[in-house]
Design an enzyme around this catalytic site. Structure first.
Site, PDB file in Angstrom:
ATOM      1  N   LYS A  43       0.836  -1.207   0.000  1.00  0.00           N
ATOM      2  CA  LYS A  43       0.000   0.000   0.000  1.00  0.00           C
ATOM      3  C   LYS A  43       0.872   1.258   0.000  1.00  0.00           C
ATOM      4  O   LYS A  43       0.669   2.170  -0.809  1.00  0.00           O
ATOM      5  CB  LYS A  43      -0.905  -0.038   1.238  1.00  0.00           C
ATOM      6  CG  LYS A  43      -1.985   1.013   1.208  1.00  0.00           C
ATOM      7  CD  LYS A  43      -2.872   0.922   2.447  1.00  0.00           C
ATOM      8  CE  LYS A  43      -3.766  -0.302   2.362  1.00  0.00           C
ATOM      9  NZ  LYS A  43      -4.379  -0.658   3.642  1.00  0.00           N
ATOM     10  N   ARG A 113      -3.528   2.795   8.649  1.00  0.00           N
ATOM     11  CA  ARG A 113      -3.826   1.494   8.036  1.00  0.00           C
ATOM     12  C   ARG A 113      -2.587   0.621   7.923  1.00  0.00           C
ATOM     13  O   ARG A 113      -1.486   1.128   7.730  1.00  0.00           O
ATOM     14  CB  ARG A 113      -4.390   1.707   6.630  1.00  0.00           C
ATOM     15  CG  ARG A 113      -5.573   2.595   6.627  1.00  0.00           C
ATOM     16  CD  ARG A 113      -5.907   2.989   5.211  1.00  0.00           C
ATOM     17  NE  ARG A 113      -7.308   2.745   4.987  1.00  0.00           N
ATOM     18  CZ  ARG A 113      -7.855   2.535   3.805  1.00  0.00           C
ATOM     19  NH1 ARG A 113      -7.120   2.525   2.733  1.00  0.00           N
ATOM     20  NH2 ARG A 113      -9.127   2.342   3.700  1.00  0.00           N
ATOM     21  N   GLY A 122      -8.191  -7.541   4.647  1.00  0.00           N
ATOM     22  CA  GLY A 122      -9.052  -7.637   5.825  1.00  0.00           C
ATOM     23  C   GLY A 122      -8.415  -8.332   7.020  1.00  0.00           C
ATOM     24  O   GLY A 122      -9.055  -8.502   8.056  1.00  0.00           O
ATOM     25  N   MET A 124      -5.680  -7.455   8.803  1.00  0.00           N
ATOM     26  CA  MET A 124      -5.103  -6.614   9.861  1.00  0.00           C
ATOM     27  C   MET A 124      -6.004  -5.412  10.119  1.00  0.00           C
ATOM     28  O   MET A 124      -7.047  -5.278   9.499  1.00  0.00           O
ATOM     29  CB  MET A 124      -3.690  -6.192   9.478  1.00  0.00           C
ATOM     30  CG  MET A 124      -2.717  -7.345   9.560  1.00  0.00           C
ATOM     31  SD  MET A 124      -1.065  -6.878   9.091  1.00  0.00           S
ATOM     32  CE  MET A 124      -1.191  -6.672   7.349  1.00  0.00           C
ATOM     33  N   ARG A 369      -3.804  -1.628  -5.910  1.00  0.00           N
ATOM     34  CA  ARG A 369      -2.949  -2.821  -5.809  1.00  0.00           C
ATOM     35  C   ARG A 369      -3.355  -3.754  -6.945  1.00  0.00           C
ATOM     36  O   ARG A 369      -4.463  -3.623  -7.496  1.00  0.00           O
ATOM     37  CB  ARG A 369      -3.127  -3.513  -4.459  1.00  0.00           C
ATOM     38  CG  ARG A 369      -4.551  -3.914  -4.174  1.00  0.00           C
ATOM     39  CD  ARG A 369      -4.700  -4.476  -2.781  1.00  0.00           C
ATOM     40  NE  ARG A 369      -6.101  -4.628  -2.440  1.00  0.00           N
ATOM     41  CZ  ARG A 369      -6.562  -4.876  -1.233  1.00  0.00           C
ATOM     42  NH1 ARG A 369      -5.729  -4.954  -0.223  1.00  0.00           N
ATOM     43  NH2 ARG A 369      -7.839  -5.029  -1.005  1.00  0.00           N
ATOM     44  N   HIS A 489     -15.390  -8.484   1.902  1.00  0.00           N
ATOM     45  CA  HIS A 489     -14.334  -9.361   2.402  1.00  0.00           C
ATOM     46  C   HIS A 489     -14.570 -10.806   1.960  1.00  0.00           C
ATOM     47  O   HIS A 489     -13.671 -11.496   1.478  1.00  0.00           O
ATOM     48  CB  HIS A 489     -14.313  -9.244   3.926  1.00  0.00           C
ATOM     49  CG  HIS A 489     -13.519 -10.309   4.591  1.00  0.00           C
ATOM     50  ND1 HIS A 489     -12.146 -10.281   4.614  1.00  0.00           N
ATOM     51  CD2 HIS A 489     -13.885 -11.439   5.217  1.00  0.00           C
ATOM     52  CE1 HIS A 489     -11.712 -11.339   5.246  1.00  0.00           C
ATOM     53  NE2 HIS A 489     -12.740 -12.068   5.616  1.00  0.00           N
ATOM     54  N   ARG A 611       2.628 -48.673 -11.409  1.00  0.00           N
ATOM     55  CA  ARG A 611       2.870 -49.534 -10.246  1.00  0.00           C
ATOM     56  C   ARG A 611       2.208 -50.872 -10.516  1.00  0.00           C
ATOM     57  O   ARG A 611       0.984 -50.994 -10.472  1.00  0.00           O
ATOM     58  CB  ARG A 611       2.267 -48.897  -8.988  1.00  0.00           C
ATOM     59  CG  ARG A 611       2.952 -47.616  -8.527  1.00  0.00           C
ATOM     60  CD  ARG A 611       2.152 -47.028  -7.367  1.00  0.00           C
ATOM     61  NE  ARG A 611       2.874 -46.045  -6.601  1.00  0.00           N
ATOM     62  CZ  ARG A 611       2.670 -44.721  -6.675  1.00  0.00           C
ATOM     63  NH1 ARG A 611       1.792 -44.240  -7.520  1.00  0.00           N
ATOM     64  NH2 ARG A 611       3.349 -43.893  -5.905  1.00  0.00           N
ATOM     65  N   ARG A 667       7.285 -50.101 -13.254  1.00  0.00           N
ATOM     66  CA  ARG A 667       8.064 -50.470 -12.077  1.00  0.00           C
ATOM     67  C   ARG A 667       7.685 -51.868 -11.618  1.00  0.00           C
ATOM     68  O   ARG A 667       6.496 -52.191 -11.495  1.00  0.00           O
ATOM     69  CB  ARG A 667       7.807 -49.478 -10.941  1.00  0.00           C
ATOM     70  CG  ARG A 667       8.706 -49.768  -9.764  1.00  0.00           C
ATOM     71  CD  ARG A 667       8.377 -48.910  -8.590  1.00  0.00           C
ATOM     72  NE  ARG A 667       7.090 -49.259  -8.028  1.00  0.00           N
ATOM     73  CZ  ARG A 667       6.513 -48.567  -7.064  1.00  0.00           C
ATOM     74  NH1 ARG A 667       7.096 -47.480  -6.597  1.00  0.00           N
ATOM     75  NH2 ARG A 667       5.364 -48.938  -6.573  1.00  0.00           N
ATOM     76  N   GLU A 794      15.136 -44.125  -3.867  1.00  0.00           N
ATOM     77  CA  GLU A 794      14.130 -43.792  -2.857  1.00  0.00           C
ATOM     78  C   GLU A 794      14.578 -44.147  -1.436  1.00  0.00           C
ATOM     79  O   GLU A 794      13.785 -44.133  -0.516  1.00  0.00           O
ATOM     80  CB  GLU A 794      12.783 -44.430  -3.208  1.00  0.00           C
ATOM     81  CG  GLU A 794      12.848 -45.907  -3.512  1.00  0.00           C
ATOM     82  CD  GLU A 794      11.520 -46.478  -4.033  1.00  0.00           C
ATOM     83  OE1 GLU A 794      10.470 -45.869  -3.819  1.00  0.00           O
ATOM     84  OE2 GLU A 794      11.556 -47.566  -4.623  1.00  0.00           O
ATOM     85  N   SER A 813      14.853 -42.751 -11.288  1.00  0.00           N
ATOM     86  CA  SER A 813      13.646 -41.971 -10.985  1.00  0.00           C
ATOM     87  C   SER A 813      13.563 -41.848  -9.470  1.00  0.00           C
ATOM     88  O   SER A 813      13.592 -42.866  -8.755  1.00  0.00           O
ATOM     89  CB  SER A 813      12.399 -42.672 -11.534  1.00  0.00           C
ATOM     90  OG  SER A 813      11.259 -41.916 -11.176  1.00  0.00           O
ATOM     91  N   GLY A 815      12.039 -41.666  -6.036  1.00  0.00           N
ATOM     92  CA  GLY A 815      10.788 -41.995  -5.350  1.00  0.00           C
ATOM     93  C   GLY A 815      10.769 -41.170  -4.076  1.00  0.00           C
ATOM     94  O   GLY A 815      11.209 -41.605  -3.012  1.00  0.00           O
ATOM     95  N   THR A 816      10.272 -39.951  -4.213  1.00  0.00           N
ATOM     96  CA  THR A 816      10.392 -39.034  -3.069  1.00  0.00           C
ATOM     97  C   THR A 816       9.417 -39.358  -1.937  1.00  0.00           C
ATOM     98  O   THR A 816       9.559 -38.829  -0.847  1.00  0.00           O
ATOM     99  CB  THR A 816      10.200 -37.577  -3.530  1.00  0.00           C
ATOM    100  OG1 THR A 816       9.044 -37.524  -4.374  1.00  0.00           O
ATOM    101  CG2 THR A 816      11.413 -37.085  -4.292  1.00  0.00           C
ATOM    102  N   ASN A 817       8.451 -40.241  -2.206  1.00  0.00           N
ATOM    103  CA  ASN A 817       7.575 -40.642  -1.090  1.00  0.00           C
ATOM    104  C   ASN A 817       8.399 -41.449  -0.085  1.00  0.00           C
ATOM    105  O   ASN A 817       8.440 -41.151   1.110  1.00  0.00           O
ATOM    106  CB  ASN A 817       6.420 -41.520  -1.581  1.00  0.00           C
ATOM    107  CG  ASN A 817       5.566 -40.815  -2.618  1.00  0.00           C
ATOM    108  OD1 ASN A 817       5.506 -39.590  -2.654  1.00  0.00           O
ATOM    109  ND2 ASN A 817       4.906 -41.586  -3.466  1.00  0.00           N
ATOM    110  N   CYS A 891       9.036 -39.513  -9.484  1.00  0.00           N
ATOM    111  CA  CYS A 891       7.670 -40.017  -9.616  1.00  0.00           C
ATOM    112  C   CYS A 891       6.946 -40.078  -8.287  1.00  0.00           C
ATOM    113  O   CYS A 891       5.866 -40.642  -8.193  1.00  0.00           O
ATOM    114  CB  CYS A 891       7.675 -41.374 -10.310  1.00  0.00           C
ATOM    115  SG  CYS A 891       8.598 -42.625  -9.412  1.00  0.00           S
ATOM    116  N   TYR A 911      12.489 -34.925 -16.118  1.00  0.00           N
ATOM    117  CA  TYR A 911      11.022 -34.916 -16.113  1.00  0.00           C
ATOM    118  C   TYR A 911      10.475 -35.073 -14.698  1.00  0.00           C
ATOM    119  O   TYR A 911      11.183 -35.539 -13.796  1.00  0.00           O
ATOM    120  CB  TYR A 911      10.453 -36.014 -17.025  1.00  0.00           C
ATOM    121  CG  TYR A 911      10.675 -37.423 -16.530  1.00  0.00           C
ATOM    122  CD1 TYR A 911       9.793 -38.024 -15.627  1.00  0.00           C
ATOM    123  CD2 TYR A 911      11.762 -38.169 -16.963  1.00  0.00           C
ATOM    124  CE1 TYR A 911       9.998 -39.320 -15.166  1.00  0.00           C
ATOM    125  CE2 TYR A 911      11.977 -39.462 -16.508  1.00  0.00           C
ATOM    126  CZ  TYR A 911      11.090 -40.026 -15.609  1.00  0.00           C
ATOM    127  OH  TYR A 911      11.290 -41.287 -15.139  1.00  0.00           O
TER     128      TYR A 911
END
Ligand code: PEP
Ligand code: MG
Length: 933
Positions: A43, A113, A122, A124, A369, A489, A611, A667, A794, A813, A815-817, A891, A911
Site C-alpha cells: 500500500k 492502516r 481484511g 489486519m 494494488r 471481504h 505400479r 516399475r 528412494e 527416478s 521416489g520421493t515418497n 515419480c 522430467y
C-alpha cells in the site's frame, strides 16, 4: 510493449538498515516508489508511486515494515525517535492540507492502516477519522458546515478506536447505535439526525470510560501513537497468522503503517466511497467492476455492512437498479475515475483493485494494488492482456498461479441437474466467486470447521462475513452471504482461495439463535443441504451433485467441443505458452489405460510410473499373488504365475497402445506385503482353499510372514531377489506386450524400473535377471525388442551411492515418497498422528503461547528441500558423474507440487511424473520455473 513497473515482491534484499523511520508521500515530498514494497508494504509503495504519476492521492506517510520487525523483536516497543519523526510528518501534512491536528476550526483527520509486502485483505486493522476529539469534532462541523457528518465521523472513530486500539468488543458499542436507531424508529445509520448522533457519541464515550477506566483520549497525537502500535499488533492476530500460514508468508516480513489525510465520503449526497476493479475479478471480463455507497466511508463497502450499488450503468441495469449507478448519479466523477483506471492499468500493466472516495465531487484515490482474482479471471486476464499488447507471454504466465488451473478443472453443476432442482431454487445473489459447492448449511465459522473435521462438506451461510470468519471459509466448500457486494471481504477471500461464493442474497434471513435460514416461506436448518453456484449466483435449498468442469468435458470426456467454450480456449492458450517455455518434461503416474487417457488428454508426455502391484487389486488377481507367496504346492504356484503373466501382458498392451510410442516406465512389484494378505476370517478361508492348505496352516504362515514395519520390510527389489519367479513373469509380460506392439508397427521401448534399491548389488542382481529372461524370451520368439533398465532412488543410501548405482542403470527416478519417509524417519502411514500438530504449531515453551511451528509444511506433499532435497541433489550429481547423460525423473507425489517442481527444475531433472489430474498444474509450474530461473 511497456516496461512493467515492478510490483512483485523484490526478493533481492533491499537494504536492511533503514535510514528513515517515516517515508512521505504526496505532491510536496515523496520518498518512495512501487519497487520499495518490501520496505513500505504494497500500500505504502503504491501510494508513493501514484503520487509521483499525478494521481490524486491525499498526502501522508508510511512507517516501514522494518519498524514492525523492531517492534516485535523488542517486545512491543518502538524507538523514542519515531515519535519525533511522526510529529514532523504530521506538521508537513498540516502544511499541505492547511489543517491542524485537534483544531477547533479546521482539524486534520487521518486514517491509520496496515500494509504488508503482499496484500492480506481484511486480515489486519485500520483506524479511520483519527484526530477527532470533543473540540475537533466541532471544528470539523464548522469547517464543513456539516455538523451531522462531523458527529457521524466521531461515533465511527470512537467505536473503531475502542475495538482496534483497546481490543474492546465492538459489538457492545454497536448495540448503543442499534438501540438509538430503534428508539428513533429508523433502520439506516444515515437516517439518524444530529442530536441523535451527539447522544450516541456521549454514550459511546461513557461505555469506553467504563471499560477502560479512563476518558476517551482527547490528544490526537496520543491517539495516533496508540493506533500505530495497534496496527503493528494486528500483524500477530490469530486470523493474520492463519492467513500467513496458508499463503506461506514469513512472519518476519512485518507490516508497514500508513498514515494518510482523510477524505470524506460521508459529507452528503455529493460524496461517496467505493472499491473497484479495472476488470471483473470473478470472470476476468474487461468491464469496470465496482461498487460504491453515497454518503459513506470506506469500511462500509469493504465490511459488507450495507449492500453497495454498482458503479457502471450496465451492471446496475442488469441488477434492476436503473439510475442508481455512479455512472448515472455522478457522471463527471465517474469519467474521472475511469480515466484513472486506464492510467493505472497502463502504468502497472495489470488489473488494479482501487479504493476511492469522492468528497463533495472531488475524487481521491486511497489505494491501488494488483487485484486478487479467481482462477478463471487470472487466466482470462492473462490471455486478454497479451492480445491487447500490454504484456508478453512470459509475464502473462507469471500472473497465473498453478492453483488456478486446478480451479478451472474443478467441478461445476450441470445445466440439467440445476433444471431438475428448479423447484428448490430460492434466489440469485451476486456471482462473487466461480465454481459449484454443495453441502450442509453451517451458520458459524466454528460450525464449518467442525463439519469439516467430521468429514461433512458444508457451505458457510452468514449475514455478512468478517475477517474472523476466515478459518470457517477455508473449511467450507463455498460461502453464501446475505449482505455485501462482490468486493466485500467474503468475496475477495473466496475468489483468492478458489471457493465458490454467492454474496448479497437479499431476502435471505439468517437466524443464528434458532439455527435456521429462511427465504420467503421456505425454511431450512443448520445441517440441511444447500447448493450454491458461484458462476451464476443461484442458490438452491437442496443437494445438487457436482459434475466435471468444462475442461474435463471437452478434453477428457470429449462430450463438448472445446471451440464452444471460452474457458477451454483460454486454457489451451495458457498451456500452449507453458509448453513453449518449460524445459522439464511432464509424465504421469498411471496404472490403467483409463487413467492414462485422462493424463494424455491433459498433456502428459509419457508414463513415469506404472505400479504393477496396482494391477492386483481385483479379488481374483489378488488370490493369484497370494498363491505365489503362500502355496506350498509347486503346481499351484506355476499355474498362478502363468495366469499373472497373461493378465499383466494384456494390461501392459493396453497401456503401451494408449501411449502410442511415448515413453513408458513400468516399475516391478513393490507391494508392502501386509496390504495384500487376507485380514478377515472369510478372506482367510477363501485363500486357504485356493492354496490348498488348512486355515490353521495359512494362519501360521501369515504369522511367520508378519512384519512390524512392512514399509521397511519385504518389498521392492527384495521381493524380486528372493522370489525371482515374480520378476521373471513381469519381465516376460512387459516385453511380450512391447513385441506385439512393435509387430503392429507401434514403437514401444519399455523402461523397466527396479524399486527400493539400497545397494548396487541389488540392482546388478535384478538387471542380470531381467537381461537373462529377455534373452530367453527373444530366443523363444525369435525376435527382439529394445528396452532399458533403471532404478528408483528412494532410500538415502541409494542417493549417497548414486555414482556406483548409475554404473548399472540406464535411468534414475526419484521416489520421493519413500525417500521422505526414510530420510525423515517418519512413516508414511503414521505421520498424521503428529505432523498436522507440528504444522499448526504447539505451545512455545518460552512464551507459553501456541505458535511454535515445529515443521512448516507436510513433507509428503511439498518436498523437504533442505533435507530430502539435498539427497536428491547428491543423487543427481553422483549419477551424472558416472553417466553424464543419465536420464533422471521423479515419480513421488511431489511431482505435482508447484514448489517441489521448481526445485526439480533447478536440480536439473529431465522430467516429473504426477497423477493425471495434476498434469496441467505441473506443465504450468514447470514453465514458471523455467521463466523464473
Ligand atoms: C515413491 O516412493 O516415491 C514412489 C513413487 O513409490 P511408492 O509411492 O509406490 O512407494
Ligand atoms: Mg516407493
Amino acid at each position: 510493449m511497456k516496461t512493467q513497473v515492478q510490483t512483485e515482491v523484490d526478493t533481492a534484499a533491499e537494504t536492511d538498515v533503514n535510514p528513515f523511520m517515516v517515508y512521505h508521500f504526496g505532491k510536496i515530498k515523496n520518498d518512495g516508489n512501487a519497487s520499495m514494497r518490501n520496505l513500505l508494504g504494497g500500500k505504502g509503495a503504491n501510494l508513493a508511486e501514484m503520487s509521483s504519476i499525478g494521481i490524486p492521492v491525499p498526502p501522508g506517510f508510511t512507517i516501514p515494515t522494518t519498524m514492525c520487525t523492531y517492534y516485535n523483536e523488542k517486545g512491543q516497543v518502538l524507538p523514542n525517535e519515531l515519535k519525533d519523526e511522526v510529529n514532523e510528518a504530521i506538521k508537513l501534512m498540516e502544511e499541505q492540507t492547511g489543517t491542524e491536528f485537534g483544531s477547533e476550526s479546521n482539524p486534520l483527520l487521518v486514517s491509520v492502516r496496515s500494509g504488508a509486502r503482499v496484500s492480506m485483505p481484511g486480515m489486519m486493522d485500520t483506524v479511520l477519522n483519527l484526530g477527532l476529539t470533543d473540540i475537533a469534532v466541532q471544528g470539523l462541523a464548522t469547517k464543513t458546515n456539516n455538523e451531522r457528518m462531523a458527529y457521524d465521523s466521531y461515533r465511527r472513530f470512537i467505536v473503531m478506536y475502542a475495538d482496534v486500539v483497546k481490543g474492546f468488543n465492538g459489538e457492545d458499542f454497536e448495540h448503543i447505535i442499534d438501540a438509538a436507531k430503534a428508539k428513533a424508529g429508523v433502520e439506516q445509520d444515515t437516517e439518524l439526525n444530529i442530536e441523535q448522533l451527539k447522544e450516541i457519541c456521549l454514550e459511546l464515550k461513557e461505555l469506553y470510560a467504563k471499560l477502560s477506566g479512563e476518558d476517551f483520549p482527547q490528544e490526537p497525537r496520543e491517539q495516533l501513537y496508540s493506533a500505530i502500535n495497534a496496527v503493528f499488533d494486528s500483524w500477530n492476530t490469530e486470523r493474520a497468522m492463519l492467513y500467513r500460514k496458508i499463503q506461506n508468508i514469513p512472519s518476519d516480513w512485518g507490516t508497514a503503517v500508513n498514515v494518510q489525510a482523510m477524505a470524506f465520503g460521508n459529507k452528503g449526497v455529493t460524496s461517496a466511497t467505493g472499491v473497484a476493479f479495472t476488470r471483473n475479478p470473478s470472470t476476468g471480463e474487461k468491464t469496470y467492476f465496482g461498487e460504491y455507497l453515497i454518503n459513506a466511508q470506506g469500511e462500509d463497502v469493504v465490511a459488507g455492512i450495507r449492500t453497495p450499488l454498482p458503479i457502471s450503468a450496465e451492471s446496475a441495469k442488469a441488477k434492476g437498479l436503473e439510475k442508481q449507478s455512479m455512472e448515472e448519479v455522478m457522471p463527471e466523477t465517474f469519467a474521472e475515475l475511469t480515466a484513472v483506471f486506464e492510467t493505472l492499468e497502463q502504468h502497472y500493466t495489470d488489473m488494479q483493485d482501487v479504493e476511492f472516495t469522492v468528497e463533495e465531487e472531488k475524487l481521491y484515490i486511497l489505494q491501488t494494488r494488483n487485484g486478487k482474482r479467481s482462477g478463471f479471471a487470472q487466466v482470462k486476464i492473462a490471455v486478454d492482456m497479451v492480445e491487447e499488447g500490454l504484456v508478453d507471454e512470459k509475464t502473462a504466465l507469471g500472473r497465473v498461479e498453478p492453483g488456478s488451473i486446478e480451479q478451472m478443472l474443478s467441478p461445476i453443476f450441470k445445466a440439467e441437474d440445476k433444471a431438475n432442482a428448479k423447484d428448490q431454487l430460492i434466489g440469485r445473489g451476486l456471482n462473487a466467486g466461480p465454481g459449484a459447492a454443495s453441502g450442509v448449511v453451517a451458520l458459524t465459522a466454528k460450525k464449518a470447521e467442525w463439519y469439516k473435521e467430521q468429514g461433512f462438506p458444508c457451505v458457510l451461510v452468514r449475514t455478512d462475513t468478517s475477517p474472523s470468519d476466515f478459518g470457517g471459509m477455508m473449511a467450507a466448500e463455498g460461502v453464501l452471504t446475505v449482505r455485501g457486494g462482490a468486493t466485500s471481504h467474503a468475496a475477495v477471500v473466496a475468489r483468492q482461495f478458489g471457493k465458490p461464493c454467492v454474496c448479497g442474497l437479499t431476502g435471505l434471513l439468517v437466524n443464528e439463535e434458532n439455527k435456521t435460514i429462511t427465504f420467503g416461506n421456505q425454511v431450512i436448518k443448520e445441517g440441511d443441504n444447500i447448493s450454491i453456484d458461484g458462476c451464476t449466483g443461484e442458490v438452491f435449498f437442496c443437494k445438487i451433485e457436482t459434475s466435471p468442469s468444462e475442461i474435463s468435458q471437452a478434453f477428457i470426456e470429449k462430450c463438448i467441443d472445446p471451440k464452444d467454450s471460452e474457458v477451454c480456449g483460454h486454457y489451451e492458450k495458457i498451456m500452449t505458452w507453458a509448453d513453449k517455455f518449460r524445459t522439464l518434461k511432464i509424465r504421469t503416474n498411471a496404472d490403467t489405460a483409463r487413467d492414462l487417457n485422462v493424463a494424455l488428454s491433459l498433456g502428459a508426455e509419457g508414463v513415469g510410473l506404472t505400479r504393477v502391484e496396482h494391477m492386483f487389486s481385483d479379488e481374483q488377481r489378488l488370490l493369484l499373488l497370494r498363491q505365489v507367496m503362500l502355496a506350498k504346492d509347486e503346481e499351484i504356484k506355476t499355474l498362478a504365475l502363468n495366469h499373472i503373466e497373461h493378465f499383466l501382458k494384456d494390461d501392459f498392451s493396453a497401456l503401451f497402445q494408449t501411449l502410442d510410442g511415448r515413453p513408458a516406465t513400468v516399475r516391478l512389484l513393490d507391494p508392502p506385503m501386509h496390504e495384500f494378505m487376507p485380514h478377515s476370517d472369510g478372506d482367510t478361508a477363501k485363500t486357504a482353499k485356493a492354496i490348498k492348505v488348512t486355515e490353521a496352516e495359512l494362519k501360521s504362515s501369515l504369522g511367520d510372514m508378519a512384519e512390524h514395519n512392512p514399509m521397511l520390510g519385504f518389498r521392492g527389489c527384495r521381493l524380486g531377489i528372493l522370489k525371482p519367479e515374480l520378476t521373471r513373469v513381469q519381465v516376460r509380460a512387459i516385453l511380450t506386450a512391447a513385441l506385439e506392439l512393435n509387430n503392429a508397427l507401434i514403437p514401444c521401448k519399455p523402461e523397466i524400473m527396479v524399486p527400493i534399491i539400497m545397494h548396487e548389488n541389488e540392482l546388478i542382481h535384478q538387471r542380470n535377471l531381467i537381461d537373462k529372461v529377455a534373452e530367453e524370451l527373444f530366443a523363444e520368439l525369435n525376435i527382439k525388442v529394445a528396452y532399458s533398465v533403471g532404478t528408483m532412488i528412494e532410500l538415502p543410501r541409494a542417493a549417497l551411492q548414486a555414482d556406483e548405482i548409475a554404473k548399472h542403470a540406464d535411468f534414475f527416478s526419484f521416489g520421493t515418497n519413500d525417500l521422505t519417509q526414510t530420510t525423515l524417519g517418519i512413516s508414511r502411514d503414521d505421520a498424521n498422528h503428529f505432523l498436522p500438530t507440528y504444522k499448526n504449531g504447539v505451545s512455545d515453551p518460552l512464551t507459553g503461547t501456541g505458535n511454535f511451528e515445529v515443521y512448516p509444511d507436510d513433507p509428503f506433499q511439498t518436498l523437504d528441500q533442505s533435507g530430502v532435497g539435498k539427497l536428491v541433489q547428491v543423487g543427481v550429481k553422483g549419477g551424472r558423474s558416472t553417466s553424464e547423460n543419465l536420464k533422471i525423473g521423479i515419480c513421488g507425489e511431489h511431482g505435482g507440487d508447484p514448489a517441489s517442481i521448481d526445485f526439480f527444475h533447478r536440480t536439473g531433472l529431465d522430467y516429473v511424473s504426477c497423477s493425471p489430474y495434476r498434469v496441467p498444474v505441473a506443465r504450468l509450474s514447470a514453465a514458471l520455473s523455467a521463466i523464473r530461473n
